[in-house]
Design a protein around this motif. Structure first.
Motif, mmCIF file in Angstrom:
data_model
loop_
_atom_site.group_PDB
_atom_site.id
_atom_site.type_symbol
_atom_site.label_atom_id
_atom_site.label_comp_id
_atom_site.label_asym_id
_atom_site.label_seq_id
_atom_site.Cartn_x
_atom_site.Cartn_y
_atom_site.Cartn_z
ATOM 1 N N UNK A 86 85.900 75.360 -53.763
ATOM 2 C CA UNK A 86 84.554 75.324 -52.752
ATOM 3 C C UNK A 86 84.413 75.649 -51.044
ATOM 4 N N UNK A 87 85.513 76.236 -50.541
ATOM 5 C CA UNK A 87 85.094 76.783 -49.272
ATOM 6 C C UNK A 87 85.467 75.035 -48.736
ATOM 7 N N UNK A 88 86.401 74.781 -49.809
ATOM 8 C CA UNK A 88 86.723 73.469 -48.705
ATOM 9 C C UNK A 88 87.969 72.746 -48.514
ATOM 10 N N UNK A 89 89.157 72.402 -47.948
ATOM 11 C CA UNK A 89 90.472 72.048 -48.510
ATOM 12 C C UNK A 89 90.506 70.701 -49.578
#
Length: 160
Positions: A86-89
């Motif tokens: 989800x576009x996060x680490x």
């Protein structure tokens, strides 16, 4: 008994972003209120106090690891190499999960001490046992999330 459980919708609760140590991300109270399904029975002051306690505890658990990462040139948790979801680490997701479970554990601990337990027929003991089990689950999930931040194996130790 009807089985009815009261739900107090949160009134217009002001959104607050709680600053954190420079390496770790800030935490939005609205995010934790949604994750923990805190209704209007949890005041903004109670939630803020639980989040502050959670930040202190989780950051203390991660302090040595964070220092190693900073020594390797990573200035924030988001900079530490990790897969993205989800576009996060995934480390950021795990950190927020650790904070959420630590805050939920803190709030469950305070609720267990309240004098709002049902009286008679052993219900108070059953309710306390249920709350105790939920609290233990939150602390276990927090420890697992901390291990996920560090990408270490989760440990389960059982005495025989």
């Amino acid at each position: 008994m009807t089985g009815f459980i009261a739900h107090i919708p949160p009134a217009d609760v002001p959104a607050e972003v709680i600053d954190n140590e420079p390496f770790f991300p800030a935490i939005a109270t609205t995010d934790l209120r949604a994750i923990g399904r805190f209704d209007g029975g949890t005041t903004p002051e109670q939630l803020r106090a639980a989040i502050l306690a959670a930040l202190t505890h989780v950051n203390d658990q991660l302090r040595d690891w964070a220092a190693q990462q900073q020594g390797a040139g990573h200035t924030t948790l988001a900079d530490v190499p990790a897969p993205q979801i989800a576009s996060q680490s995934v480390r950021l997701h795990a950190y927020r999960r650790a904070i959420a479970h630590a805050a939920m554990g803190q709030l469950e601990d305070t609720r267990r001490a309240q004098s709002t337990l049902p009286a008679g027929m052993g219900k108070d003991a059953r309710v306390l046992e249920s709350v105790g089990l939920r609290t233990a689950d939150h602390w276990r999930d927090m420890r697992n999330a901390i291990a996920d931040v560090m990408q270490r194996m989760r440990e389960t130790v059982e005495l025989i």
